[in-house]
Design a protein around this motif. Structure first.
Motif, PDB file in Angstrom:
ATOM      1  N   PHE A 186      -3.142   5.723   3.810  1.00  0.00           N
ATOM      2  CA  PHE A 186      -2.250   5.482   4.940  1.00  0.00           C
ATOM      3  C   PHE A 186      -2.485   6.394   6.145  1.00  0.00           C
ATOM      4  O   PHE A 186      -1.846   6.211   7.183  1.00  0.00           O
ATOM      5  CB  PHE A 186      -0.783   5.620   4.492  1.00  0.00           C
ATOM      6  N   GLY A 187      -3.351   7.368   6.008  1.00  0.00           N
ATOM      7  CA  GLY A 187      -3.615   8.270   7.125  1.00  0.00           C
ATOM      8  C   GLY A 187      -2.556   9.334   7.318  1.00  0.00           C
ATOM      9  O   GLY A 187      -2.679  10.175   8.206  1.00  0.00           O
ATOM     10  N   GLY A 188      -1.492   9.313   6.529  1.00  0.00           N
ATOM     11  CA  GLY A 188      -0.429  10.307   6.651  1.00  0.00           C
ATOM     12  C   GLY A 188       0.933   9.687   6.433  1.00  0.00           C
ATOM     13  O   GLY A 188       1.068   8.496   6.134  1.00  0.00           O
ATOM     14  N   LYS A 189       1.951  10.499   6.590  1.00  0.00           N
ATOM     15  CA  LYS A 189       3.321  10.044   6.362  1.00  0.00           C
ATOM     16  C   LYS A 189       3.710   8.935   7.332  1.00  0.00           C
ATOM     17  O   LYS A 189       4.382   7.966   6.953  1.00  0.00           O
ATOM     18  CB  LYS A 189       4.273  11.238   6.507  1.00  0.00           C
ATOM     19  N   GLU A 190       3.302   9.069   8.586  1.00  0.00           N
ATOM     20  CA  GLU A 190       3.652   8.069   9.593  1.00  0.00           C
ATOM     21  C   GLU A 190       3.111   6.696   9.235  1.00  0.00           C
ATOM     22  O   GLU A 190       3.785   5.678   9.406  1.00  0.00           O
ATOM     23  CB  GLU A 190       3.126   8.491  10.978  1.00  0.00           C
TER      24      GLU A 190
ATOM     25  N   PHE B 117      13.004   9.954   7.362  1.00  0.00           N
ATOM     26  CA  PHE B 117      11.601  10.203   7.709  1.00  0.00           C
ATOM     27  C   PHE B 117      11.327  11.695   7.848  1.00  0.00           C
ATOM     28  O   PHE B 117      10.353  12.221   7.293  1.00  0.00           O
ATOM     29  CB  PHE B 117      11.248   9.487   9.014  1.00  0.00           C
ATOM     30  N   GLU B 118      12.169  12.393   8.583  1.00  0.00           N
ATOM     31  CA  GLU B 118      11.934  13.805   8.848  1.00  0.00           C
ATOM     32  C   GLU B 118      12.027  14.647   7.574  1.00  0.00           C
ATOM     33  O   GLU B 118      11.312  15.631   7.410  1.00  0.00           O
ATOM     34  CB  GLU B 118      12.931  14.329   9.896  1.00  0.00           C
ATOM     35  N   GLY B 119      12.911  14.258   6.667  1.00  0.00           N
ATOM     36  CA  GLY B 119      13.117  15.046   5.464  1.00  0.00           C
ATOM     37  C   GLY B 119      12.120  14.758   4.356  1.00  0.00           C
ATOM     38  O   GLY B 119      12.118  15.443   3.323  1.00  0.00           O
ATOM     39  N   SER B 120      11.281  13.763   4.538  1.00  0.00           N
ATOM     40  CA  SER B 120      10.291  13.388   3.516  1.00  0.00           C
ATOM     41  C   SER B 120       8.965  14.087   3.776  1.00  0.00           C
ATOM     42  O   SER B 120       8.665  14.485   4.902  1.00  0.00           O
ATOM     43  CB  SER B 120      10.072  11.868   3.524  1.00  0.00           C
ATOM     44  N   SER B 121       8.160  14.212   2.728  1.00  0.00           N
ATOM     45  CA  SER B 121       6.858  14.858   2.875  1.00  0.00           C
ATOM     46  C   SER B 121       5.813  14.132   2.037  1.00  0.00           C
ATOM     47  O   SER B 121       6.134  13.518   1.004  1.00  0.00           O
ATOM     48  CB  SER B 121       6.926  16.324   2.433  1.00  0.00           C
TER      49      SER B 121
ATOM     50  N   ILE C  39      16.785   2.530   5.335  1.00  0.00           N
ATOM     51  CA  ILE C  39      15.653   2.981   6.143  1.00  0.00           C
ATOM     52  C   ILE C  39      15.705   2.344   7.526  1.00  0.00           C
ATOM     53  O   ILE C  39      15.526   3.009   8.549  1.00  0.00           O
ATOM     54  CB  ILE C  39      14.320   2.639   5.453  1.00  0.00           C
ATOM     55  N   LEU C  40      15.960   1.037   7.577  1.00  0.00           N
ATOM     56  CA  LEU C  40      15.948   0.322   8.847  1.00  0.00           C
ATOM     57  C   LEU C  40      17.017   0.809   9.813  1.00  0.00           C
ATOM     58  O   LEU C  40      16.767   0.941  11.014  1.00  0.00           O
ATOM     59  CB  LEU C  40      16.133  -1.177   8.605  1.00  0.00           C
ATOM     60  N   VAL C  41      18.208   1.064   9.307  1.00  0.00           N
ATOM     61  CA  VAL C  41      19.302   1.410  10.211  1.00  0.00           C
ATOM     62  C   VAL C  41      19.367   2.899  10.536  1.00  0.00           C
ATOM     63  O   VAL C  41      20.032   3.295  11.496  1.00  0.00           O
ATOM     64  CB  VAL C  41      20.676   0.975   9.633  1.00  0.00           C
ATOM     65  N   ARG C  42      18.667   3.735   9.767  1.00  0.00           N
ATOM     66  CA  ARG C  42      18.803   5.178   9.963  1.00  0.00           C
ATOM     67  C   ARG C  42      17.737   5.773  10.875  1.00  0.00           C
ATOM     68  O   ARG C  42      18.032   6.625  11.716  1.00  0.00           O
ATOM     69  CB  ARG C  42      18.753   5.906   8.616  1.00  0.00           C
ATOM     70  N   ASP C  43      16.503   5.360  10.708  1.00  0.00           N
ATOM     71  CA  ASP C  43      15.404   6.025  11.410  1.00  0.00           C
ATOM     72  C   ASP C  43      14.689   5.082  12.354  1.00  0.00           C
ATOM     73  O   ASP C  43      14.631   3.891  12.139  1.00  0.00           O
ATOM     74  CB  ASP C  43      14.370   6.559  10.402  1.00  0.00           C
ATOM     75  N   SER C  44      14.106   5.649  13.385  1.00  0.00           N
ATOM     76  CA  SER C  44      13.201   4.901  14.242  1.00  0.00           C
ATOM     77  C   SER C  44      11.806   4.967  13.651  1.00  0.00           C
ATOM     78  O   SER C  44      11.520   5.800  12.796  1.00  0.00           O
ATOM     79  CB  SER C  44      13.195   5.490  15.661  1.00  0.00           C
TER      80      SER C  44
END
Length: 210
Positions: A51-55, A28-32, A106-111
């Motif tokens: 989507f309103g943004g990356k989040e 998540f943090e490394g994506s833009s 994705i599921l196991v790496r990021d919150s």
């Protein structure tokens, strides 16, 4: 010939697919939004519009993966005898890891930013289902069914941790991994078999044989 323009729904699905790939590769943090838009061949405002943004995009991707994996696990635990259910659940998770590697990564790496739902939440649901199965088995053996929740936590934790290890290793084959997990969980260290295999019924289900 001019390229056919995407509908809003098609564009949304395209962005979800591309976002899923980028989040799996970079986290998540490394994506833009910029990279996602570039891969999709659109401007950044298009991503924000949908989507309103990356989040927002990330939350949609995670929700879809959660729903998919929850259905897989719930279905695998719903039918059969106690041991068969455990076998089915283990092989179902490993199959998901094999077929939907990006989603599992994705599921196991990021919150999930701003959301309570997570992979750990899904595991807690699985613990409840497994504990119910184990409780019935313990009761039939004259053992304390109240210990089922402890054993459920241990079994789900073992399966989940092994699946995360297998995510990168991919050896041995998933059927072998599943058989050895069930060998340990079902037979215990004192009763382990040297060359465990899955039950015929589970193998038939995997191969589509009757």
């Amino acid at each position: 010939m001019a390229r056919q323009r995407m509908t809003g729904r098609q564009r949304r699905e395209q962005l979800i697919s591309i976002g899923r790939t980028v989040f799996a590769e970079r986290g998540f943090e490394g994506s833009s939004v910029e990279e996602i838009a570039q891969r999709a061949g659109v401007s950044k405002p298009v991503v924000y519009e949908h989507f309103g943004g990356k989040e927002g995009l990330y939350a949609v991707v995670v929700d879809r993966e959660m729903i998919t994996l929850e259905k897989i696990i719930t279905s695998s635990l719903s039918k059969g005898r106690s041991r068969a259910r455990i076998e089915q659940a283990v092989i179902a998770l490993l199959t998901y890891v094999e077929d939907e590697t990006d989603g599992f990564r994705i599921l196991v790496r990021d919150s999930v930013p701003g959301k309570d739902q997570s992979y750990s939440t899904l595991l807690n649901t699985a613990v409840g289902q497994v504990s119910h199965i184990l409780g019935n088995s313990l009761q039939r053996q004259g053992l304390d069914p109240d210990m089922a929740i402890l054993y459920g936590q241990a079994l789900v934790g073992m399966v989940s941790t092994t699946a995360q290890w297998w995510l990168d290793e991919r050896e041995p084959a998933k059927e072998v991994v599943a058989a050895h997990i069930v060998n340990l969980s079902w037979n215990g260290l004192a009763g382990m078999k040297p060359n465990p295999v899955l039950s015929d019924k589970v193998i038939e289900t995997m191969t589509g044989e009757k």
